[in-house]
Design a protein around this motif. Sequence first.
Motif, PDB file in Angstrom:
ATOM      1  N   THR A 110      40.284  49.978   7.732  1.00 44.46           N
ATOM      2  CA  THR A 110      40.626  48.934   8.698  1.00 44.46           C
ATOM      3  C   THR A 110      40.484  47.536   8.095  1.00 44.46           C
ATOM      4  OG1 THR A 110      40.389  48.348  11.039  1.00 44.46           O
ATOM      5  CG2 THR A 110      38.361  48.546   9.779  1.00 44.46           C
ATOM      6  N   LEU A 111      39.558  47.350   7.161  1.00 46.14           N
ATOM      7  CA  LEU A 111      39.436  46.046   6.513  1.00 46.14           C
ATOM      8  C   LEU A 111      40.703  45.707   5.740  1.00 46.14           C
ATOM      9  CD1 LEU A 111      35.749  45.995   5.186  1.00 46.14           C
ATOM     10  CD2 LEU A 111      36.737  44.571   6.992  1.00 46.14           C
ATOM     11  N   ILE A 112      41.266  46.698   5.077  1.00 41.89           N
ATOM     12  CA  ILE A 112      42.492  46.464   4.304  1.00 41.89           C
ATOM     13  C   ILE A 112      43.692  46.266   5.228  1.00 41.89           C
ATOM     14  CG2 ILE A 112      44.104  47.489   2.654  1.00 41.89           C
ATOM     15  CD1 ILE A 112      41.665  48.985   1.463  1.00 41.89           C
ATOM     16  N   GLN A 113      43.909  47.238   6.134  1.00 36.90           N
ATOM     17  CA  GLN A 113      45.084  47.189   7.005  1.00 36.90           C
ATOM     18  C   GLN A 113      45.028  46.005   7.970  1.00 36.90           C
ATOM     19  OE1 GLN A 113      47.749  49.082   6.826  1.00 36.90           O
ATOM     20  NE2 GLN A 113      46.979  50.459   5.256  1.00 36.90           N
ATOM     21  N   GLY A 114      43.862  45.783   8.570  1.00 37.69           N
ATOM     22  CA  GLY A 114      43.720  44.696   9.542  1.00 37.69           C
ATOM     23  C   GLY A 114      43.916  43.332   8.915  1.00 37.69           C
ATOM     24  N   THR A 115      43.321  43.135   7.736  1.00 39.44           N
ATOM     25  CA  THR A 115      43.421  41.829   7.078  1.00 39.44           C
ATOM     26  C   THR A 115      44.853  41.526   6.661  1.00 39.44           C
ATOM     27  OG1 THR A 115      41.150  42.070   6.254  1.00 39.44           O
ATOM     28  CG2 THR A 115      42.539  40.425   5.173  1.00 39.44           C
ATOM     29  N   ILE A 116      45.527  42.519   6.104  1.00 36.85           N
ATOM     30  CA  ILE A 116      46.930  42.322   5.715  1.00 36.85           C
ATOM     31  C   ILE A 116      47.785  41.984   6.932  1.00 36.85           C
ATOM     32  CG2 ILE A 116      48.986  43.506   4.838  1.00 36.85           C
ATOM     33  CD1 ILE A 116      47.146  45.058   2.947  1.00 36.85           C
ATOM     34  N   THR A 117      47.549  42.679   8.033  1.00 38.03           N
ATOM     35  CA  THR A 117      48.337  42.458   9.248  1.00 38.03           C
ATOM     36  C   THR A 117      48.100  41.071   9.827  1.00 38.03           C
ATOM     37  OG1 THR A 117      48.239  44.827   9.764  1.00 38.03           O
ATOM     38  CG2 THR A 117      48.820  43.343  11.574  1.00 38.03           C
ATOM     39  N   LEU A 118      46.849  40.624   9.854  1.00 37.90           N
ATOM     40  CA  LEU A 118      46.545  39.303  10.405  1.00 37.90           C
ATOM     41  C   LEU A 118      47.121  38.170   9.572  1.00 37.90           C
ATOM     42  CD1 LEU A 118      42.839  39.651  11.640  1.00 37.90           C
ATOM     43  CD2 LEU A 118      44.904  39.454  13.030  1.00 37.90           C
ATOM     44  N   CYS A 119      47.325  38.431   8.295  1.00 37.04           N
ATOM     45  CA  CYS A 119      47.851  37.378   7.417  1.00 37.04           C
ATOM     46  C   CYS A 119      49.375  37.255   7.456  1.00 37.04           C
ATOM     47  CB  CYS A 119      47.397  37.639   5.973  1.00 37.04           C
ATOM     48  SG  CYS A 119      45.623  37.384   5.721  1.00 37.04           S
ATOM     49  N   LEU A 120      50.047  38.164   8.155  1.00 32.32           N
ATOM     50  CA  LEU A 120      51.505  38.078   8.251  1.00 32.32           C
ATOM     51  C   LEU A 120      51.914  36.903   9.138  1.00 32.32           C
ATOM     52  CD1 LEU A 120      52.456  41.844   8.773  1.00 32.32           C
ATOM     53  CD2 LEU A 120      52.959  40.454   6.752  1.00 32.32           C
ATOM     54  N   PRO A 121      52.910  36.096   8.747  1.00 32.92           N
ATOM     55  CA  PRO A 121      53.384  35.009   9.610  1.00 32.92           C
ATOM     56  C   PRO A 121      54.133  35.566  10.821  1.00 32.92           C
ATOM     57  CG  PRO A 121      54.777  35.204   7.675  1.00 32.92           C
ATOM     58  CD  PRO A 121      53.627  36.154   7.460  1.00 32.92           C
ATOM     59  N   ARG A 122      53.866  34.993  11.996  1.00 31.94           N
ATOM     60  CA  ARG A 122      54.479  35.515  13.223  1.00 31.94           C
ATOM     61  C   ARG A 122      55.500  34.550  13.835  1.00 31.94           C
ATOM     62  NH1 ARG A 122      49.079  37.068  13.746  1.00 31.94           N
ATOM     63  NH2 ARG A 122      48.602  35.280  15.069  1.00 31.94           N
ATOM     64  N   CYS A 123      55.504  33.312  13.400  1.00 30.23           N
ATOM     65  CA  CYS A 123      56.506  32.334  13.849  1.00 30.23           C
ATOM     66  C   CYS A 123      56.602  32.243  15.375  1.00 30.23           C
ATOM     67  CB  CYS A 123      57.886  32.684  13.267  1.00 30.23           C
ATOM     68  SG  CYS A 123      57.911  32.799  11.459  1.00 30.23           S
TER      69      CYS A 123
END
Length: 312
Positions: free
Chosen positions: A155-168
Motif C-alpha cells: 500500500t505504501l508503493i501503490q498509494g503513494t504513486i496514486t496520490l502523486c498523479l495529477p488530477r486537473c
Amino acid sequence: MIINNSSGGGFILVGFSDQPQLEKILFVVVLISYLLTLVGNTAIILVSCLDSALQTPMYYFLTNLSLVDICFSTSIVPQLLWNLHGPAKTITATGCAVQLYVSPALGSTKCVLLAVMAFDRYAAVCRPLHYATVMHPRLCQSLAGIAWLSGVGNTLIQGTITLCLPRCGNHRIYHFICEVPAMIKLACVDIHANEVQLFMASLVLLLLPLALILVSYGYIAQALMRLRSALTWGKALGTCGSHLLVVVLFYGTSTAVYIQPNSSYAHSQGKFTVVIPTLNPLIYTLRNKDVKGALKRLVRKDNNTREKILGK
C-alpha cells in the motif's frame, strides 16, 4: 509528501448515488453488517485470547484475521454510512488518503494470512506428529509479521504513486471508497502504466497466495485419500472447511474486482465487498465446535461470577 489537492480539498464519492431509492435500505444493511462484523470478530478475538484450549497456531492466525476484518470495515463503513444517510457524498482529502492506504494494506494482509492459515492446516493434517515442532510460536509470529508487512509495503508503493498523479480538478470517484483502481481514473495523464502496475501487483498478492493455498490443500487431499478413518476425515473437514469457505468467498470477490486490466472496475464492481468481513465470524462460529464451546464456557463462567457477586 504533498497530496494533490486540485479537487478543492475533497472528493465526491458517487458510490450508490445512481440508485437513490436503495440508499435507505443499503444504510440499514450496511449498518447491521458492520455491527455484526464488530461483535463477531471481537468475540473470536476474546475467546481465542481468554480460552486456553484455543491458544493454538490456528486460532492465533484467526485472531489476526479477525483484527484485519475489524480494521478494514472500520476504515470504510463509517464514511459509507455517512454518505448513505444524507445528501452529502463528499470525503476530505485526508480521509481519502487514509482510506487509500489503509484498506489495500489490510486486503493484502488478509491474502497472505489466508495462505499462512492454509500452511498451518497442511502441517496439522499432513504432519500431525511434528505439528508442535513445525508451528512453534516464533514461526507463527514471523509468518503473521510477514503478512502485515507485505500489506503495508504494497500500500505504501501503490498509494503513494496514486496520490502523486495529477488530477486537473477531477474529484468525482465512481466508488464508495477511495481505492487505487478508482483513484487512478481521475488522473489527467496516461495511466496505462499505472493500470499494468496495479494488475501485476494484484496478480502477485492475490494469485500467489491463492496458488500456495491450492498447493497446501492438494497435499491435504492427498493425505486424506490415504486414510480410511471416518473420524480423521471428520476432524480434517472440521478444521479445514471453515478456512476453505472463507477463501472461496474472499478470493471469489477479490479476483473479480482486481484481476482485470480494464477501465470498468470502479463504476460497476467492488461495491459489496464490505459484507465479506461479516461472514467470517459467522462461518468460524457456526461451523466450529471449538469456538462454540469456548463461547459457552466464557458465558457460563461469566454467569457463575455474577451469581457469586450477587450471592455476597
